[in-house]
Write a protein that holds these residues in place. Structure first.
Motif, PDB file in Angstrom:
ATOM      1  N   LEU A  82      45.379  39.233  74.512  1.00 27.58           N
ATOM      2  CA  LEU A  82      44.951  38.344  73.425  1.00 27.58           C
ATOM      3  C   LEU A  82      45.213  38.987  72.071  1.00 27.58           C
ATOM      4  CD1 LEU A  82      43.370  35.978  72.110  1.00 27.58           C
ATOM      5  CD2 LEU A  82      41.273  37.290  72.568  1.00 27.58           C
ATOM      6  N   ARG A  83      44.889  40.272  71.946  1.00 27.67           N
ATOM      7  CA  ARG A  83      45.059  40.952  70.658  1.00 27.67           C
ATOM      8  C   ARG A  83      46.504  40.885  70.151  1.00 27.67           C
ATOM      9  NH1 ARG A  83      41.298  45.032  72.526  1.00 27.67           N
ATOM     10  NH2 ARG A  83      39.441  45.082  71.197  1.00 27.67           N
ATOM     11  N   ARG A  84      47.454  40.881  71.076  1.00 29.64           N
ATOM     12  CA  ARG A  84      48.864  40.857  70.672  1.00 29.64           C
ATOM     13  C   ARG A  84      49.276  39.517  70.076  1.00 29.64           C
ATOM     14  NH1 ARG A  84      49.240  44.145  75.457  1.00 29.64           N
ATOM     15  NH2 ARG A  84      49.781  42.351  76.764  1.00 29.64           N
ATOM     16  N   THR A  85      48.409  38.504  70.165  1.00 31.14           N
ATOM     17  CA  THR A  85      48.767  37.167  69.681  1.00 31.14           C
ATOM     18  C   THR A  85      47.968  36.725  68.467  1.00 31.14           C
ATOM     19  OG1 THR A  85      47.134  35.924  71.012  1.00 31.14           O
ATOM     20  CG2 THR A  85      49.213  36.529  72.092  1.00 31.14           C
ATOM     21  N   VAL A  86      46.905  37.436  68.114  1.00 34.59           N
ATOM     22  CA  VAL A  86      45.953  36.875  67.154  1.00 34.59           C
ATOM     23  C   VAL A  86      46.477  36.857  65.721  1.00 34.59           C
ATOM     24  CG1 VAL A  86      43.951  37.454  68.563  1.00 34.59           C
ATOM     25  CG2 VAL A  86      44.788  39.099  66.870  1.00 34.59           C
ATOM     26  N   ALA A  87      47.541  37.589  65.436  1.00 31.84           N
ATOM     27  CA  ALA A  87      48.061  37.597  64.060  1.00 31.84           C
ATOM     28  C   ALA A  87      48.896  36.367  63.761  1.00 31.84           C
ATOM     29  CB  ALA A  87      48.898  38.862  63.828  1.00 31.84           C
ATOM     30  N   ARG A  88      49.190  35.562  64.776  1.00 28.96           N
ATOM     31  CA  ARG A  88      50.023  34.380  64.586  1.00 28.96           C
ATOM     32  C   ARG A  88      49.240  33.114  64.920  1.00 28.96           C
ATOM     33  NH1 ARG A  88      54.362  35.940  68.767  1.00 28.96           N
ATOM     34  NH2 ARG A  88      52.673  37.321  69.413  1.00 28.96           N
ATOM     35  N   PRO A  89      49.575  31.987  64.309  1.00 30.83           N
ATOM     36  CA  PRO A  89      48.963  30.714  64.716  1.00 30.83           C
ATOM     37  C   PRO A  89      49.328  30.385  66.163  1.00 30.83           C
ATOM     38  CG  PRO A  89      50.106  30.502  62.613  1.00 30.83           C
ATOM     39  CD  PRO A  89      50.505  31.825  63.178  1.00 30.83           C
ATOM     40  N   LEU A  90      48.490  29.628  66.797  1.00 34.75           N
ATOM     41  CA  LEU A  90      48.773  29.206  68.166  1.00 34.75           C
ATOM     42  C   LEU A  90      50.120  28.490  68.248  1.00 34.75           C
ATOM     43  CD1 LEU A  90      47.452  28.979  71.067  1.00 34.75           C
ATOM     44  CD2 LEU A  90      46.755  26.676  70.375  1.00 34.75           C
ATOM     45  N   ALA A  91      50.431  27.686  67.251  1.00 34.67           N
ATOM     46  CA  ALA A  91      51.670  26.910  67.259  1.00 34.67           C
ATOM     47  C   ALA A  91      52.906  27.786  67.291  1.00 34.67           C
ATOM     48  CB  ALA A  91      51.718  25.980  66.051  1.00 34.67           C
ATOM     49  N   ASP A  92      52.787  29.037  66.837  1.00 38.56           N
ATOM     50  CA  ASP A  92      53.946  29.928  66.763  1.00 38.56           C
ATOM     51  C   ASP A  92      54.105  30.800  68.004  1.00 38.56           C
ATOM     52  OD1 ASP A  92      54.427  28.890  64.292  1.00 38.56           O
ATOM     53  OD2 ASP A  92      53.661  30.625  63.179  1.00 38.56           O
ATOM     54  N   LEU A  93      53.166  30.748  68.927  1.00 38.56           N
ATOM     55  CA  LEU A  93      53.263  31.587  70.113  1.00 38.56           C
ATOM     56  C   LEU A  93      54.352  31.067  71.048  1.00 38.56           C
ATOM     57  CD1 LEU A  93      49.534  32.334  71.038  1.00 38.56           C
ATOM     58  CD2 LEU A  93      51.074  33.580  69.507  1.00 38.56           C
ATOM     59  N   VAL A  94      55.054  31.989  71.668  1.00 36.95           N
ATOM     60  CA  VAL A  94      56.103  31.637  72.628  1.00 36.95           C
ATOM     61  C   VAL A  94      55.564  31.839  74.031  1.00 36.95           C
ATOM     62  CG1 VAL A  94      57.949  32.240  71.023  1.00 36.95           C
ATOM     63  CG2 VAL A  94      57.036  33.989  72.580  1.00 36.95           C
ATOM     64  N   PRO A  95      56.160  31.193  75.036  1.00 41.96           N
ATOM     65  CA  PRO A  95      55.651  31.300  76.413  1.00 41.96           C
ATOM     66  C   PRO A  95      55.477  32.733  76.899  1.00 41.96           C
ATOM     67  CG  PRO A  95      57.237  29.529  76.270  1.00 41.96           C
ATOM     68  CD  PRO A  95      57.260  30.219  74.932  1.00 41.96           C
ATOM     69  N   ALA A  96      56.364  33.634  76.497  1.00 43.13           N
ATOM     70  CA  ALA A  96      56.270  35.015  76.971  1.00 43.13           C
ATOM     71  C   ALA A  96      55.029  35.736  76.453  1.00 43.13           C
ATOM     72  CB  ALA A  96      57.521  35.787  76.551  1.00 43.13           C
ATOM     73  N   ALA A  97      54.345  35.154  75.473  1.00 45.36           N
ATOM     74  CA  ALA A  97      53.168  35.803  74.888  1.00 45.36           C
ATOM     75  C   ALA A  97      51.901  35.572  75.695  1.00 45.36           C
ATOM     76  CB  ALA A  97      52.964  35.311  73.458  1.00 45.36           C
ATOM     77  N   VAL A  98      51.966  34.698  76.692  1.00 44.90           N
ATOM     78  CA  VAL A  98      50.763  34.337  77.434  1.00 44.90           C
ATOM     79  C   VAL A  98      51.017  34.448  78.937  1.00 44.90           C
ATOM     80  CG1 VAL A  98      50.006  32.770  75.598  1.00 44.90           C
ATOM     81  CG2 VAL A  98      51.343  31.880  77.519  1.00 44.90           C
ATOM     82  N   ALA A  99      49.924  34.361  79.697  1.00 39.70           N
ATOM     83  CA  ALA A  99      50.030  34.434  81.151  1.00 39.70           C
ATOM     84  C   ALA A  99      50.285  33.071  81.781  1.00 39.70           C
ATOM     85  CB  ALA A  99      48.750  35.032  81.732  1.00 39.70           C
ATOM     86  N   GLY A 114      43.078  23.265  69.082  1.00 43.13           N
ATOM     87  CA  GLY A 114      43.649  24.432  69.731  1.00 43.13           C
ATOM     88  C   GLY A 114      43.716  25.627  68.807  1.00 43.13           C
ATOM     89  N   GLU A 115      44.083  25.380  67.555  1.00 37.14           N
ATOM     90  CA  GLU A 115      44.127  26.472  66.577  1.00 37.14           C
ATOM     91  C   GLU A 115      42.735  27.047  66.341  1.00 37.14           C
ATOM     92  OE1 GLU A 115      46.699  27.892  65.508  1.00 37.14           O
ATOM     93  OE2 GLU A 115      48.341  26.445  65.766  1.00 37.14           O
ATOM     94  N   LEU A 116      41.725  26.182  66.318  1.00 34.70           N
ATOM     95  CA  LEU A 116      40.352  26.649  66.122  1.00 34.70           C
ATOM     96  C   LEU A 116      39.949  27.604  67.240  1.00 34.70           C
ATOM     97  CD1 LEU A 116      37.573  26.545  64.725  1.00 34.70           C
ATOM     98  CD2 LEU A 116      37.066  24.504  66.095  1.00 34.70           C
ATOM     99  N   VAL A 117      40.232  27.237  68.481  1.00 36.51           N
ATOM    100  CA  VAL A 117      39.866  28.085  69.616  1.00 36.51           C
ATOM    101  C   VAL A 117      40.610  29.413  69.548  1.00 36.51           C
ATOM    102  CG1 VAL A 117      39.976  28.299  72.124  1.00 36.51           C
ATOM    103  CG2 VAL A 117      39.267  26.142  71.102  1.00 36.51           C
TER     104      VAL A 117
END
Length: 292
Positions: A82-99, A114-117
């Protein structure tokens, strides 16, 4: 049997959802958990979670699409991820960033909710990690050790339970979740006890193996099949099952089961009125059709 505490991201995700009141059987909100958690977290973390949980609850009432949040524990495998993703908005995350890339796409479609969560998880992660290490890990280890013998005894009577993956979640208390690859139950010592948690795990396993997609049919099948499976069990297991059944509010499920012709109105009324006799009453039912 695999029995262990759930990963730390699952703990955080369900801690957040346990603060969000909603309607229906998937509701995880528990005032007792909120009160207990308040003693472990800072005033700023408590205020942030309370405010955002209230906003999510309001959004959820008008947007059933937010039900995708029930799958939130699958988004990451750890707080480190999770920490590796928190600097970016949810909309900018790529599939490889999550499980779970399909879940990421579903959360992105929620827009502001979704952005709020995502932002809330990021703001809570550091303090939650500290509380998890200092308080939750020891509690979860004690809960695991207390639950193990009860689950082992139940597995002698519940087909397939011995092969199940059961994980403990601090925030769930007396509640459980049947996910595709694991069963989540509350941690004994926090709002539940080992016997109740073991019976709940057996019930969630029965839901998973019911072969039903419909919620009502799955829950009904699980209740009936577990009651039948435990008829020959030793008295301590039968008593634990009976206490768990008596603690449930089955009104909505029984109304839906009667409407679906899974149980007769008379038998449903008996199940409502005679809580102490529910195990025997359910064992006399069929998972898929009403008793005569």
């Amino acid at each position: 049997m695999s029995l262990q505490p759930a990963d730390d991201f699952t703990q955080l995700a369900l801690h957040v959802l346990a603060h969000v009141p909603r309607s229906g059987p998937a509701d995880l909100f528990d005032r007792r958990h909120v009160a207990a958690a308040a003693r472990l977290f800072s005033p700023s973390a408590r205020a942030l979670l309370a405010d955002d949980a209230a906003t999510l609850a309001a959004l959820w009432r008008d947007a059933p699409a937010l039900d995708v949040l029930d799958a939130l524990p699958a988004l990451h495998a750890s707080l480190a991820a999770l920490r590796r993703t928190v600097a970016r908005p949810l909309a900018d995350l790529v599939p490889a960033a999550v499980a779970a890339p399909p879940l990421l796409r579903a959360l992105q479609r929620l827009g502001p909710a979704g952005e709020l969560v995502h932002a809330l998880l990021g703001l809570l992660v550091d303090e939650f990690a500290a509380v998890h290490a200092a308080h939750l890990e020891p509690a979860l280890a004690r809960g695991r050790d207390a639950l193990r013998p009860w689950l082992a005894r139940l597995a002698d009577h519940v087909p397939g339970l011995a092969a199940a993956r059961v994980e403990l979640v601090w925030a769930l208390g007396p509640r459980g979740r049947a996910l595709p690859d694991r069963i989540l139950v509350g941690c004994p010592g926090h709002l539940t006890d080992p016997a109740a948690a073991a019976v709940l795990a057996a019930h969630e396993h029965a839901v998973c193996t019911s072969g039903q997609v419909d919620h009502v049919r799955g829950e009904w099948s699980a209740l009936v099949r577990l009651a039948r499976a435990l008829r020959p069990a030793p008295a301590p297991l039968r008593d634990a099952h009976a206490r768990w059944l008596a603690s449930l509010n089955l009104d909505a499920l029984l109304a839906s089961a009667a409407a679906a012709d899974l149980v007769t109105p008379a038998h449903a009324a008996a199940l409502r009125a005679r809580a102490a006799d529910r195990a025997a009453l359910l064992a006399a039912c069929s998972p898929q059709r009403p008793v005569p």
